[in-house]
Design an enzyme around this catalytic site. Structure first.
Site, short mmCIF file in Angstrom:
data_model
loop_
_atom_site.label_atom_id
_atom_site.label_comp_id
_atom_site.label_asym_id
_atom_site.label_seq_id
_atom_site.Cartn_x
_atom_site.Cartn_y
_atom_site.Cartn_z
N GLU A 369 -52.72 3.97 22.23
CA GLU A 369 -52.81 2.57 21.80
C GLU A 369 -51.58 1.80 22.28
O GLU A 369 -51.64 0.59 22.50
CB GLU A 369 -52.96 2.46 20.26
CG GLU A 369 -53.59 1.14 19.83
CD GLU A 369 -53.89 1.04 18.35
OE1 GLU A 369 -52.94 1.07 17.54
OE2 GLU A 369 -55.07 0.90 17.97
N HIS A 400 -59.21 29.48 21.58
CA HIS A 400 -60.60 29.96 21.49
C HIS A 400 -61.58 28.84 21.82
O HIS A 400 -62.77 28.96 21.51
CB HIS A 400 -60.87 30.51 20.09
CG HIS A 400 -59.96 31.64 19.74
ND1 HIS A 400 -60.18 32.93 20.20
CD2 HIS A 400 -58.81 31.69 19.02
CE1 HIS A 400 -59.21 33.71 19.75
NE2 HIS A 400 -58.36 32.99 19.05
N LYS A 520 -64.37 -5.38 17.70
CA LYS A 520 -64.51 -5.77 16.29
C LYS A 520 -65.35 -7.04 16.18
O LYS A 520 -66.23 -7.17 15.33
CB LYS A 520 -63.13 -6.04 15.66
CG LYS A 520 -62.23 -4.84 15.56
CD LYS A 520 -60.92 -5.24 14.89
CE LYS A 520 -59.86 -4.17 15.07
NZ LYS A 520 -58.54 -4.58 14.61
O1 F6P Z 1 -57.71 -1.85 15.34
C1 F6P Z 1 -56.54 -1.15 15.62
C2 F6P Z 1 -55.56 -1.29 14.50
O2 F6P Z 1 -55.12 -2.59 14.44
C3 F6P Z 1 -54.39 -0.33 14.63
O3 F6P Z 1 -53.41 -0.79 15.47
C4 F6P Z 1 -53.98 -0.20 13.20
O4 F6P Z 1 -53.15 0.90 12.98
C5 F6P Z 1 -55.32 -0.09 12.53
O5 F6P Z 1 -56.16 -0.96 13.26
C6 F6P Z 1 -55.36 -0.45 11.08
O6 F6P Z 1 -54.92 -1.76 10.88
P1 F6P Z 1 -54.50 -2.31 9.44
O7 F6P Z 1 -53.34 -1.49 8.98
O8 F6P Z 1 -54.17 -3.74 9.64
O9 F6P Z 1 -55.68 -2.10 8.54
#
Ligand code: F6P
Length: 556
Positions: A369, A400, A520
């Site tokens: 990431e 394994h 998203k």
């Molecule tokens: O969608 C990726 C992300 O933004 C990550 O970088 C982050 O760790 C995760 O989602 C969770 O985000 P949040 O802590 O804002 O719920």
């Protein structure tokens, strides 16, 4: 000018032309034989030359396809890319996360309490310490049995609801440090829920008592749908089991951890039960913040602070140690050598200790990431490889499963073998301690065979082809003295800084993650037809076909 145009990069390309055809077996053959006469200096072995230690961690790079020349050329590259200046910018709180216009100050979270770090003319260490104090008082109340559920019974079960950085760090640390004892009599049952589809929480709730369960809702943004939908399911479960009002449930059964206090309040978490952190802490760098609350609940606040001290020791080492002795710099730069000059684009993380079973998943997020990018800081597309594909598994289990490919497949893979030297103190001469020795023997055997291939076993070069081992797969062995909160803190900070070093060479911003946003947004669009809302927009034929199939299967 692209880094590829720099003299150091070009010199490395030339050097790689010769190194591509050099086998690790031959590099080890240049070692002084161990049975050489006594008057010959035997200290100049590859191990002596290419292993670096800071006391707690020893990194053996001798099974990497490198020579002294490689290291000195990599040093030149780090200098051309101004690594020292970037380090200063990182630690001083400069706005290096430019696409989000903020600093990346996870290192501030582990500064000693009496330090000073000024951001916008304000010493942020006082905020960090105040936050730690708040966290500490919550931990003390829960450990003392003073945090009670709606019926008056003390809390004995914690469920952390979060995803990505709000899950993986605490989950990994709680398992890794499972031998570290919390203060006497304060053993809590800990669970982690992250999956969006509800399968984890559905299975878990059946086994929990609503009267004694406390949920930590962990989300930097407090908008992540995965986390909020699990949190809503948890509240509905509490509500139907208790029949009491939301207000009481929110107060007794939920703690919120977020950089967005308003959103926590909107969801219903009272201010007293909120722990904050700051937008300058990236999600995947957040286990050092209040996101680490489950860790403190598991190992105690003093253990949590030891973990912070270990990470701080690694920060100081990273800042001050010269190139030749600098663990994260060497780890990062040798990675650059493998990826950009030896063309190796797969990286296996292989812990030889079951307590580190979540380390591969944690590093997958941390590395991919952060550095899975193809645009540089200047906004241009880049024409060289960045982060490789990382995956991993507990080493002995992976033996394994996918080691067949490592030994005899067609792909070049670089590996990190990670193991503590000491384990099971107090179990001397028991079968259990023998198991640790067995695990160590396997760790050493596998890295040796991957490096040397057939030549490691007398006569194997005469074996039929299906029994041959080509070797020449490079690896680093990370030897930890023993796994404690302190050494664990060092280990994780080591990898954080390794990722930073590589980002500097690749000229990418390792602190944003725009590549996760569009999916998203699109899921929100696709939810509408699934919830029978609005007519769907036009999608491609595959998506429409699948949607229609799902909807018709659901009406059966
Ligand atoms: O969608 C990726 C992300 O933004 C990550 O970088 C982050 O760790 C995760 O989602 C969770 O985000 P949040 O802590 O804002 O719920």
């Amino acid at each position: 000018m692209s880094v590829k145009e720099s003299p150091a990069w070009k010199a490395l390309e030339q050097h790689a032309d010769t190194m591509q055809s050099t086998h690790l077996r031959d590099l080890f053959l240049q070692d002084t034989p161990v049975d050489a006469p006594a008057n010959i200096d035997k200290t100049n072995s590859r191990f002596d030359t290419f292993s670096v230690s800071n006391g707690s961690l020893l990194l053996d790079f001798s099974k990497q396809r490198i020579t002294q020349t490689t290291l000195s050329l990599l040093k030149n590259l780090s200098r051309d890319c101004q690594l020292e200046r970037w380090k200063e910018r990182l630690f001083s709180g400069d706005t290096i996360n430019t696409s989000e216009n903020r600093p990346a100050l996870h290192t501030a979270l582990r500064l000693p309490y009496n330090s000073q770090l000024s951001l916008d003319n304000h010493n942020i260490v006082t905020d960090i310490q105040a936050n730690l104090a708040h966290m500490s008082s919550m931990v003390a109340r829960i450990h003392a049995g003073q945090w009670r559920g709606y019926s008056g019974l003390p809390i004995d079960t914690i469920v952390n609801i979060g995803v990505g950085g709000s899950d993986l760090g605490p989950l990994m640390a709680c398992k890794a440090l499972s031998d570290s004892q919390p203060p006497a009599g304060q053993q809590l049952k800990m669970h982690f829920v992250s999956s969006m589809d509800g399968s984890q929480i559905a299975n878990l709730l059946d086994q929990l008592s609503p009267t004694t369960t406390l949920f930590i809702i962990s989300s930097k943004s407090f908008t992540t749908i995965d986390t909020l939908s699990n949190a809503n399911t948890a509240r509905q479960w509490l509500k139907s089991a208790s029949g009491v009002k939301d207000e009481l449930l929110n107060r007794r059964h939920f703690i919120g951890v977020s950089a967005s206090p308003d959103k926590m309040s909107q969801w219903g978490i009272p201010e007293k039960s909120q722990l904050n952190f700051w937008d300058w802490t990236g999600g995947r760098y957040s286990l050092w913040s209040a996101i680490g609350l489950p860790i403190a609940l598991r190992i105690g606040m003093s253990g949590f602070k030891e973990m912070l001290s270990g990470a701080h020791a690694m920060d100081e080492h990273f800042k001050n140690a010269p190139f030749e002795e600098n663990l994260p710099v060497q780890l990062g730069m040798i990675g650059i050598w493998n990826i950009n000059f030896l063309n190796i684009h797969a990286h296996a993380i292989l812990p030889y200790d079951g307590r580190l079973s979540h380390l591969p998943a944690y590093l997958e997020q941390l590395e991919m990431e952060s550095n899975g990018k193809s645009a540089n800081r200047q906004g241009n597309s880049i024409d060289y490889h960045t982060c490789p594909i990382l995956w991993g598994e507990i080493g002995p289990n992976a033996q394994h499963a996918f080691y067949q490919l490592l030994h005899q497949g067609t792909e070049s893979v670089m590996c990190d073998f990670i193991t503590p030297a000491r384990r099971y103190d107090g179990f001397e001469n028991t079968e259990l301690q023998q198991q640790h020795q067995l695990s160590l023997a396997n760790c050493l055997a596998q890295s040796r065979l991957l490096a040397l291939g057939d030549s490691a076993i007398e006569g194997n070069d005469k074996a039929p082809i299906h029994k041959r081992y080509r070797g020449n797969q490079p690896s680093t062995t990370v030897l930890i003295d023993e796994l404690t909160p302190y050494s664990f803190g060092q280990l994780i900070a080591l990898y954080e800084h390794k990722v930073f070093v590589q980002s500097v060479i690749w000229e990418v911003n390792p602190f944003d993650q725009w590549g996760v946003e569009l999916g998203k947004k699109m899921a929100t669009e696709l939810l509408k037809p699934l919830l029978n809302e609005d007519a769907p927009a036009t999608f491609d034929s595959s998506t429409t076909g699948l949607l229609n199939s799902i909807l018709s299967l659901q009406t059966l």
